[in-house]
Design an enzyme around this catalytic site. Structure first.
Site, PDB file in Angstrom:
ATOM      1  N   PHE A 146       0.785  -1.177   0.138  1.00  0.00           N
ATOM      2  CA  PHE A 146       0.084  -0.041  -0.072  1.00  0.00           C
ATOM      3  C   PHE A 146       0.960   1.316   0.056  1.00  0.00           C
ATOM      4  CE2 PHE A 146      -2.684   3.324   1.746  1.00  0.00           C
ATOM      5  CZ  PHE A 146      -3.807   3.154   0.896  1.00  0.00           C
ATOM      6  N   ASP A 181       1.253  -4.296   8.960  1.00  0.00           N
ATOM      7  CA  ASP A 181      -0.096  -3.338   8.746  1.00  0.00           C
ATOM      8  C   ASP A 181      -1.209  -4.412   8.509  1.00  0.00           C
ATOM      9  OD1 ASP A 181      -1.727  -1.683   7.744  1.00  0.00           O
ATOM     10  OD2 ASP A 181      -0.451  -0.734   6.400  1.00  0.00           O
ATOM     11  N   TYR A 214     -11.422   2.194   9.788  1.00  0.00           N
ATOM     12  CA  TYR A 214     -12.452   2.694   8.896  1.00  0.00           C
ATOM     13  C   TYR A 214     -13.055   1.677   7.822  1.00  0.00           C
ATOM     14  CZ  TYR A 214      -8.962   4.630   5.746  1.00  0.00           C
ATOM     15  OH  TYR A 214      -7.865   5.007   5.036  1.00  0.00           O
ATOM     16  N   LYS A 215     -12.291   0.715   7.849  1.00  0.00           N
ATOM     17  CA  LYS A 215     -12.676  -0.794   7.021  1.00  0.00           C
ATOM     18  C   LYS A 215     -13.529  -1.517   7.549  1.00  0.00           C
ATOM     19  CE  LYS A 215      -8.207   0.117   4.516  1.00  0.00           C
ATOM     20  NZ  LYS A 215      -8.975   0.629   3.466  1.00  0.00           N
ATOM     21  N   ARG A 234     -12.049  -4.382  -7.219  1.00  0.00           N
ATOM     22  CA  ARG A 234     -11.870  -5.138  -6.006  1.00  0.00           C
ATOM     23  C   ARG A 234     -13.492  -5.020  -5.249  1.00  0.00           C
ATOM     24  NH1 ARG A 234      -8.235  -2.126  -1.585  1.00  0.00           N
ATOM     25  NH2 ARG A 234     -10.304  -0.903  -1.719  1.00  0.00           N
TER      26      ARG A 234
END
Lengths: 411, 411
Positions: free
Chosen positions: B129, B198, B223-224, B370
């Protein structure tokens, strides 16, 4: 019979106050006189509706689409531009993000990296707000510099070729003392030393014109006079001409020139966005925007005029009714911010007793009672009643009750 | 006639799904199939009421008092302890604060400062990422190290005495590939190289047991899959035995042992609070807590079981109805996260057309569609309809329409 202003006089001044109507734009609890807006600003009425919308509609209905449709992605810059208008900066010079602490770190790190080997110390004021001192101490060690935290009086003399960077808080969080921004900035410039201003207790409180004062670097707080909500994101300012030389030490994807290209290599955004790090806490950021919008709507000259009047009114009352509390904030308006502090060895229990009497002030260690004057939602009668209750507490010695003897956390 | 599962079959599976009732705990918009909960989780019903309370009562009525009365001051640690329970960590090992980016920076800086002169490179995966790569590149330069971003296949061979620090994303944001945490951690430990995980695409998505896998350092996203709201604060994990050796490079007042003593000198908090920096964005933090509370209530084994079933169901449908899209996520459950990605040279316009058809997926540059599988609020019929609409888009070539040709920002 009395040698201090009467309640009737206070009420008359409120009746004549051109800003009196602003109080209705805030939702203050019944029966509370709030003299701590310099620590956490009050809730604007408009913010309530906006936050309900942000949660229910923008997040709940819009979901991921709101990054574009509600322009969440543009919020740090959009709000930054609005704050710029409050502090005498230009659009593109301010970004709303992270905390004051993190922004200070980013800005200090960026400046030091841009001027390696220049200077030996980081100069700041002893007794500065702790986070400023702590961040400076940490980054000084990282850059093999010495932290020089000296008295306010000594600052000017210390500025010279030995100094790598200066960090000053424009309005002191405890005493309310204000630096002469233009004068100190000119002195720093004369020696070619970069200077970061912490505007936490200035923004929305006192007149600010960073461009006119030639200030090039600043950070500031969103949750005090900007009424942005608890822990609201902070802001970071870099004058346009300095931006291209600076890169954030925290290279985050939101500060990338093309965040969604998702490339391995880092390339800083051309604008002030380069100081963004991670994904911004959007709900807190939107609450900040509502507070900033309100402040933009207000007549800031009138605000500062009223702040001075409230300060003088408070001073007059305190001097006659609570002489045991020693004023420590400069009486001269151009030498202070928008809060008034008083020293007393028992400031802690006095503040607790005052809170129980419906007046929310603030204690700052070791001996300061700090009263914030926020002209948008405070009137003269508020000040009158606050001092009246404080005078009663002092007269009765009520603060000596055992319930006020044990320190607890005070924010 | 069909060689793929029917809608009736999907509906039957939903009817038998022990988690089906959880959908009512979320406020999803009518007519939308949301396959992007891995980018921004949906709004829990409970969060709405909690946020109204946080704004109206805690801030509006409680004002500054809520730092104590509503325990705002304890929120980063309190929420950290709750997240600890989700990831196999102990209370006191996790703190909720800042962003993943800032937390990565703090943790990398702390580890490198604690082991000066050990190793020459920071090892990570190419195509990680972006923020992980960018932060690592920045901090590598600050510590005179070289960033070694190599292919996933080469990672294991690269671990050795030359490596100062490893940073790996447990579940890949794009491909969904998952590292074998225990194996890689053991390899790093065998060479005495610290390793930061991570967990952004893992937390709340796949089984995690940091203690069992001997992981000592991690960061993760709020927030996921934790449904903490847009830009929710992130978290930072340090195993208890490693904590005392580490100090945050960003020395903020909230990480001080006694923040409200307001002393000039910095002394880190004894616990994980030492990794706090500035005042936390409380509204965003409270929204995160509501999301975490919900996740704690769910049966996480059942969630992972359903995630696998949804993945297999999706894969079966895609293989037969949308064979043009190439699956790139490992089919084996222990090798992946809870999203499924498909490559197609026209993934961008396909995703736009899909959104217009009421199915919100996600595009990741340059060619990936995705689809996030969030078992708390997604069912089999959702997957069926999503693929059905995608098949129509592909069959009609609808993504070739001019309205889908111009890339705009996609988050």
């Amino acid at each position: 019979m009395t040698d201090f202003p009467s309640l009737a006089e206070a009420e008359a001044r409120d009746a004549a106050d051109p800003l009196a109507g602003w109080r209705d734009r805030f939702t203050l609890p019944e029966g509370v006189i709030y003299l701590d807006g310099n620590s956490l600003g009050a809730l604007p009425v408009a913010t309530r509706a906006l936050m309900h919308d942000a949660v229910d509609r923008q997040w709940g209905e819009g979901l991921i689409r709101s990054w574009n449709d509600a322009d969440w992605i543009g919020a740090p810059r959009r709000i930054g531009d609005k704050i710029a208008a409050l502090i005498g900066a230009a659009p593109g010079e301010v970004i709303a993000c992270d905390s004051v602490t993190v922004n200070l770190y980013k800005l200090m790190g960026a400046i030091l990296a841009a001027r390696p080997g220049q200077g030996r110390t980081i100069l700041t004021e002893s007794g500065n707000f702790p986070t400023d001192l702590h961040v400076a101490a940490g980054i000084a060690a990282q850059h093999s510099l010495v932290l020089d935290a000296c008295s306010r009086e000594a600052i000017a003399d210390r500025i010279g070729p030995d100094v790598a960077l200066i960090v000053l808080t424009h309005v002191h969080y405890k005493t309310g003392e204000r630096f002469d921004m233009a004068a100190i900035q000119a002195l720093a410039d004369a020696h070619g030393v970069p200077l970061i201003w912490d505007l936490s207790h200035s923004t929305g409180a006192v007149p600010l014109n960073l461009a006119a004062d030639a200030a090039r670097f600043a950070v500031g707080c969103g949750y005090k006079y900007l009424n942005g909500g608890p822990g609201a994101p902070a802001f970071l300012y870099v004058a346009a001409e300095a931006l291209e030389f600076l890169g954030s030490p925290i290279q985050g994807w939101m500060g990338h020139a093309a965040p969604f290209a998702m490339t391995d290599d880092y390339a800083p955004a051309p604008g002030i966005e380069r100081f963004l790090a991670g994904t911004p806490p959007m709900l807190s950021l939107l609450a900040l925007e509502a507070g900033v919008d309100l402040m933009l709507e207000a007549d800031r000259d009138a605000l500062w005029t009223k702040s001075q009047a409230l300060f003088d009114f408070l001073g007059q009352l305190m001097a006659t009714r609570c002489p045991e509390l020693q004023p420590i904030t400069p009486a001269r308006a151009d030498l202070r911010g928008s809060h008034a502090s008083f020293a007393h060895p028992n400031a802690w229990p006095i503040n607790r007793a005052l809170i129980d009497a419906g007046v929310i002030g603030d204690f700052r260690a070791p001996d300061v009672l700090r009263l914030g004057l926020t002209p948008l939602y405070l009137g003269f009668a508020d000040i009158w009643h606050a001092v009246d209750r404080l005078a009663t507490i002092m007269g009765e010695g009520r603060w000596q009750r055992s319930e006020y003897s044990a320190p607890t956390r005070v924010t």
